[in-house]
Design a protein around this motif. Sequence first.
Motif, PDB file in Angstrom:
ATOM      1  N   TRP A  41       0.885  -1.156   0.000  1.00 16.19           N
ATOM      2  CA  TRP A  41       0.000   0.000   0.000  1.00 16.19           C
ATOM      3  C   TRP A  41       0.923   1.206   0.000  1.00 16.19           C
ATOM      4  N   ILE A  42       1.064   1.928  -1.087  1.00 16.79           N
ATOM      5  CA  ILE A  42       2.005   3.031  -1.323  1.00 16.79           C
ATOM      6  C   ILE A  42       3.433   2.482  -1.398  1.00 16.79           C
ATOM      7  N   ILE A  43       3.910   1.906  -0.313  1.00 13.28           N
ATOM      8  CA  ILE A  43       5.216   1.256  -0.332  1.00 13.28           C
ATOM      9  C   ILE A  43       4.956  -0.244  -0.348  1.00 13.28           C
ATOM     10  N   GLY A  44       5.606  -0.933  -1.236  1.00 14.63           N
ATOM     11  CA  GLY A  44       5.385  -2.367  -1.354  1.00 14.63           C
ATOM     12  C   GLY A  44       6.676  -3.137  -1.242  1.00 14.63           C
ATOM     13  N   GLY A  45       6.534  -4.389  -1.066  1.00 15.57           N
ATOM     14  CA  GLY A  45       7.689  -5.267  -0.997  1.00 15.57           C
ATOM     15  C   GLY A  45       7.454  -6.522  -1.807  1.00 15.57           C
ATOM     16  N   SER A  46       8.526  -7.174  -2.144  1.00 17.43           N
ATOM     17  CA  SER A  46       8.423  -8.428  -2.877  1.00 17.43           C
ATOM     18  C   SER A  46       9.463  -9.401  -2.347  1.00 17.43           C
ATOM     19  N   LEU A  61      18.070 -19.424  -6.328  1.00 15.85           N
ATOM     20  CA  LEU A  61      18.132 -17.974  -6.220  1.00 15.85           C
ATOM     21  C   LEU A  61      17.147 -17.475  -5.176  1.00 15.85           C
ATOM     22  N   GLY A  62      17.490 -16.380  -4.525  1.00 11.57           N
ATOM     23  CA  GLY A  62      16.580 -15.664  -3.646  1.00 11.57           C
ATOM     24  C   GLY A  62      16.228 -14.347  -4.302  1.00 11.57           C
ATOM     25  N   VAL A  63      15.000 -13.886  -4.099  1.00  8.77           N
ATOM     26  CA  VAL A  63      14.534 -12.650  -4.716  1.00  8.77           C
ATOM     27  C   VAL A  63      13.895 -11.783  -3.635  1.00  8.77           C
ATOM     28  N   GLY A  64      14.212 -10.509  -3.632  1.00  9.53           N
ATOM     29  CA  GLY A  64      13.589  -9.568  -2.709  1.00  9.53           C
ATOM     30  C   GLY A  64      13.621  -8.187  -3.310  1.00  9.53           C
ATOM     31  N   GLY A  65      12.715  -7.336  -2.883  1.00  6.71           N
ATOM     32  CA  GLY A  65      12.719  -5.997  -3.441  1.00  6.71           C
ATOM     33  C   GLY A  65      11.781  -5.065  -2.727  1.00  6.71           C
ATOM     34  N   ILE A  66      11.796  -3.824  -3.180  1.00  3.06           N
ATOM     35  CA  ILE A  66      10.947  -2.785  -2.628  1.00  3.06           C
ATOM     36  C   ILE A  66      10.387  -1.950  -3.775  1.00  3.06           C
ATOM     37  N   ASP A  67       9.152  -1.488  -3.607  1.00  2.34           N
ATOM     38  CA  ASP A  67       8.487  -0.659  -4.607  1.00  2.34           C
ATOM     39  C   ASP A  67       8.017   0.624  -3.928  1.00  2.34           C
ATOM     40  N   TYR A  68       8.061   1.725  -4.680  1.00  3.98           N
ATOM     41  CA  TYR A  68       7.559   2.983  -4.137  1.00  3.98           C
ATOM     42  C   TYR A  68       6.801   3.728  -5.228  1.00  3.98           C
ATOM     43  N   ALA A  97      16.837  -2.562 -11.422  1.00  3.84           N
ATOM     44  CA  ALA A  97      15.895  -1.459 -11.203  1.00  3.84           C
ATOM     45  C   ALA A  97      14.930  -1.379 -12.378  1.00  3.84           C
ATOM     46  N   ALA A  98      13.692  -0.963 -12.081  1.00  6.15           N
ATOM     47  CA  ALA A  98      12.690  -0.851 -13.138  1.00  6.15           C
ATOM     48  C   ALA A  98      11.651   0.189 -12.747  1.00  6.15           C
ATOM     49  N   ALA A  99      11.093   0.818 -13.724  1.00  7.72           N
ATOM     50  CA  ALA A  99       9.925   1.677 -13.544  1.00  7.72           C
ATOM     51  C   ALA A  99       8.825   1.033 -14.361  1.00  7.72           C
ATOM     52  N   GLY A 100       7.644   0.955 -13.785  1.00 10.51           N
ATOM     53  CA  GLY A 100       6.605   0.279 -14.541  1.00 10.51           C
ATOM     54  C   GLY A 100       5.224   0.589 -14.028  1.00 10.51           C
ATOM     55  N   ALA A 101       4.270   0.090 -14.758  1.00 13.60           N
ATOM     56  CA  ALA A 101       2.859   0.224 -14.399  1.00 13.60           C
ATOM     57  C   ALA A 101       2.160  -1.052 -14.798  1.00 13.60           C
ATOM     58  N   LEU A 131      -4.713  -9.363  -7.070  1.00 12.29           N
ATOM     59  CA  LEU A 131      -5.251  -8.027  -7.260  1.00 12.29           C
ATOM     60  C   LEU A 131      -4.112  -7.060  -7.025  1.00 12.29           C
ATOM     61  N   MET A 132      -3.640  -6.414  -8.074  1.00 10.69           N
ATOM     62  CA  MET A 132      -2.493  -5.521  -7.946  1.00 10.69           C
ATOM     63  C   MET A 132      -2.633  -4.382  -8.945  1.00 10.69           C
ATOM     64  N   ALA A 133      -2.511  -3.160  -8.437  1.00 15.65           N
ATOM     65  CA  ALA A 133      -2.433  -1.972  -9.288  1.00 15.65           C
ATOM     66  C   ALA A 133      -1.143  -1.270  -8.920  1.00 15.65           C
ATOM     67  N   ASN A 134      -0.338  -0.925  -9.916  1.00 18.26           N
ATOM     68  CA  ASN A 134       0.914  -0.253  -9.601  1.00 18.26           C
ATOM     69  C   ASN A 134       1.356   0.683 -10.712  1.00 18.26           C
ATOM     70  N   ALA A 135       1.947   1.781 -10.306  1.00 15.71           N
ATOM     71  CA  ALA A 135       2.673   2.714 -11.167  1.00 15.71           C
ATOM     72  C   ALA A 135       3.807   3.177 -10.284  1.00 15.71           C
ATOM     73  N   ASP A 136       4.958   2.509 -10.392  1.00 17.42           N
ATOM     74  CA  ASP A 136       5.977   2.704  -9.375  1.00 17.42           C
ATOM     75  C   ASP A 136       7.389   2.546  -9.900  1.00 17.42           C
ATOM     76  N   LEU A 137       8.324   2.875  -9.024  1.00 16.27           N
ATOM     77  CA  LEU A 137       9.741   2.568  -9.209  1.00 16.27           C
ATOM     78  C   LEU A 137      10.010   1.371  -8.328  1.00 16.27           C
ATOM     79  N   SER A 138      10.714   0.412  -8.849  1.00 13.49           N
ATOM     80  CA  SER A 138      10.962  -0.779  -8.049  1.00 13.49           C
ATOM     81  C   SER A 138      12.404  -1.232  -8.207  1.00 13.49           C
ATOM     82  N   GLY A 139      12.871  -1.884  -7.163  1.00 11.38           N
ATOM     83  CA  GLY A 139      14.188  -2.482  -7.171  1.00 11.38           C
ATOM     84  C   GLY A 139      14.045  -3.945  -6.825  1.00 11.38           C
ATOM     85  N   LEU A 140      14.755  -4.785  -7.505  1.00 10.68           N
ATOM     86  CA  LEU A 140      14.679  -6.214  -7.303  1.00 10.68           C
ATOM     87  C   LEU A 140      16.107  -6.716  -7.100  1.00 10.68           C
TER      88      LEU A 140
END
Length: 145
Positions: A41-46, A61-68, A97-101, A131-140
């Motif tokens: 919610w606003i800030i997300g994690g993966s 492999l391990g995967v982790g990240g943050i979205d804003y 790094a990625a920007a996406g929607a 259920l996911m809506a996003n327009a964010d910058l994310s790092g993985l």
Amino acid sequence: MQIPISLRGALIVLVALFGVGLHSAKADTGSITLTIYKGGWIIGGSAGGGTLFFRGRSYRLGVGGIDYGLVFGGSKTVLHGRVSNIQRASDVAGVYAAAGAGLALGRGVRAIVLTNQNGAILELSGQQIGLMANADLSGLAITMR
């Protein structure tokens, strides 16, 4: 005997191109599968995991990240694809790094191309469920287990 400046410059360029060619000649490709769980919610994690198949071996492999940005909901994404421009399995590890929607209501399709600081290129596609809506910058971040 002095070498003219223009000839010296041409030799330097030729040696540099030869070095790049050798570096590229050693680069290889593999296949990769990632399962990523994402929520926020606003800030997300993966978080999640996956497997790299490279030169006849498999690597966990391990995967982790943050979205804003605009992040709402939760989803599970399973991606399959190709990793290229790697010389060893550990080149896959790093930060992407990625920007996406996107919008997923139930089941959706996802495709993405990412590059890390080692030059590894991931070309991934797959399904996103949730259920996911996003327009964010994310790092993985991908780590070797």
